[in-house]
Design an enzyme around this catalytic site. Structure first.
Site, PDB file in Angstrom:
ATOM      1  N   ARG A 207       0.759  -1.198   0.161  1.00  0.00           N
ATOM      2  CA  ARG A 207       0.041   0.151   0.101  1.00  0.00           C
ATOM      3  C   ARG A 207       0.931   1.197   0.067  1.00  0.00           C
ATOM      4  NH1 ARG A 207      -4.814  -1.564   4.213  1.00  0.00           N
ATOM      5  NH2 ARG A 207      -5.929  -3.072   2.686  1.00  0.00           N
TER       6      ARG A 207
ATOM      7  N   GLU B  75      -0.742  -9.242  -5.070  1.00  0.00           N
ATOM      8  CA  GLU B  75      -1.795  -9.684  -5.389  1.00  0.00           C
ATOM      9  C   GLU B  75      -1.738 -11.300  -5.714  1.00  0.00           C
ATOM     10  OE1 GLU B  75      -5.174  -8.795  -5.339  1.00  0.00           O
ATOM     11  OE2 GLU B  75      -4.629  -6.623  -4.873  1.00  0.00           O
TER      12      GLU B  75
ATOM     13  N   GLY C 218       3.728 -22.242  -1.708  1.00  0.00           N
ATOM     14  CA  GLY C 218       2.709 -23.222  -2.206  1.00  0.00           C
ATOM     15  C   GLY C 218       2.057 -22.736  -3.628  1.00  0.00           C
TER      16      GLY C 218
END
Length: 374
Positions: A44, A56, A100
């Site tokens: 941010r 994201e 992962g």
DNA sequence: AAGTCGTGGCT
DNA sequence: TAGCCAAGACT
């Protein structure tokens, strides 16, 4: 069946039951709350679409606390879309090791090459174009376009699903009402302040409207929350029962060549742990001993004969939809030249060299055992 | 269109 | 502690 559909439609018909001033009130109260309570997160502090894009992707199905150190390390190593585009996949996967869902890293790498080759290194600024990039779905595209460019594109991630499900007292699991939830997210979106609005919606879900023990007493939407008013905020969102996951025993070989080298292989690009390195092995068949399994798997996968020796370690690990127990044995190479039969590549490495290669978590446990055992 | 795809934090 | 689930996408 019919009953369910009717309930969904009635509930999502919040647009009919809520007057327009209520929409304004929801936007205003949420943005005011966010101005005072927003989290200070690394992504941010920038409006660089590449940095936001990386965040994201990392945040897909992954908690903020887990992502932060990976995000910092990634941007320090690959600061621009161009540096990512020209990087080796091995190095990209190594940066991702432990996060992962490794397709995220492979797709991000590939998408960076598309952005450089087809968009001049500039992130596309329409929803449709962004969604054409591998690994970028509607929610991720909305997250990037709103956060980087303040474009009026809605999102629907796990937080937003929960918040909206409670707001309208959704009487079915969110999975059954995706289209309606998207409509609500778009309908609520403050199109002049989409950046802050989307971030606020996610913060609300992450900090107040949590899965368990939501802090309704501090929530700016409490007066308008259907679930709260009905006293069912802990019942929503509704969940579907999950089928129990199967368990598999895997025989795994740490094959030594007699000169301090270990044989490792790189998994195929598609499927589980694609592109990651591992110690070779495979599933035990019924009635088979671990030793027999390891000898058979190594013969089938690498075309060599080995002698199975002492057990090194047993590793229990849970994936998304099955559990494994890795029965890991020291092995000695006897005969034959190793071939990449059921993998993309094989390699003899020392215990020193091995840390340059990306390994999945369960295999990292094996490497640690090798190190501590000398 | 349900299954596939990881790992770790949290309770 | 064992299970739930997290800023989902892809096939």
């Amino acid at each position: 069946m019919i009953e369910q559909k009717k309930q969904v439609r009635d509930s999502a018909g919040i647009y009919d039951t809520l007057p327009s001033f209520a929409v304004e009130s929801l936007r205003r109260s949420l943005l005011a709350w966010y101005a005072e309570n927003k989290r200070d997160l690394p992504w941010r502090r920038t409006r660089d679409p590449y940095a936001i894009w990386v965040s994201e992707i990392m945040l897909q199905q992954t908690q903020v606390k887990t992502v932060i150190p990976y995000y910092e390390r990634w941007l320090a190593t690959l600061p621009t879309v161009k540096t990512l585009a020209i990087a080796q996949q091995q190095d990209v996967l190594k940066l991702w090791q432990g996060l992962g869902y490794y397709a995220r890293a492979r797709n991000l790498h590939q998408a960076a090459q598309v952005v450089v080759a087809q968009h001049g290194g500039t992130f596309p600024q329409t929803l449709e174009t962004a969604m054409q990039l591998p690994g970028i779905g509607r929610t991720t595209a909305g997250g990037i376009l709103s956060a980087a460019f303040n474009l009026p594109v809605a999102i629907l991630d796990g937080n937003v699903k929960r918040v909206l499900a409670r707001l309208v007292a959704l009487p079915v699991p969110p999975k059954r009402a995706i289209a309606q939830l998207w409509q609500i997210s778009e309908w609520l979106l403050d199109r002049e302040q989409s950046r802050d609005f989307n971030q606020a919606l996610m913060d609300l879900g992450a900090t107040l409207c949590t899965p368990a023990n939501p802090s309704c007493f501090r929530c700016p939407w409490q007066p308008m929350c259907q679930a709260y008013q009905q006293g069912i905020q802990t019942e929503i969102p509704m969940t579907e029962s999950r089928a129990p996951i199967p368990h598999k025993r895997i025989g795994v070989a740490v094959i030594w060549d007699g000169q301090g080298n270990i044989l490792i292989d790189r998994r195929k690009q598609s499927g589980l742990l694609g592109g990651m390195w591992e110690f070779p092995g495979g599933k035990l068949e019924p009635g088979e001993t671990v030793e027999e399994c390891i000898r058979r798997e190594i013969r089938e996968e690498l075309g060599i004969e080995i002698e199975v020796g002492d057990r090194l370690i047993s590793v229990d690990h849970t994936y998304s939809h099955f559990r494994v127990t890795l029965e890991v044995h020291h092995c000695k190479h006897l005969s034959g030249e190793p071939q990449a039969i059921e993998c993309d590549e094989i390699r003899w490495v020392t215990l020193e060299e091995i840390e340059q290669f990306p390994f999945p978590a369960a295999n990292v446990r094996i490497i640690e055992a090798l190190r501590s055992g000398k």
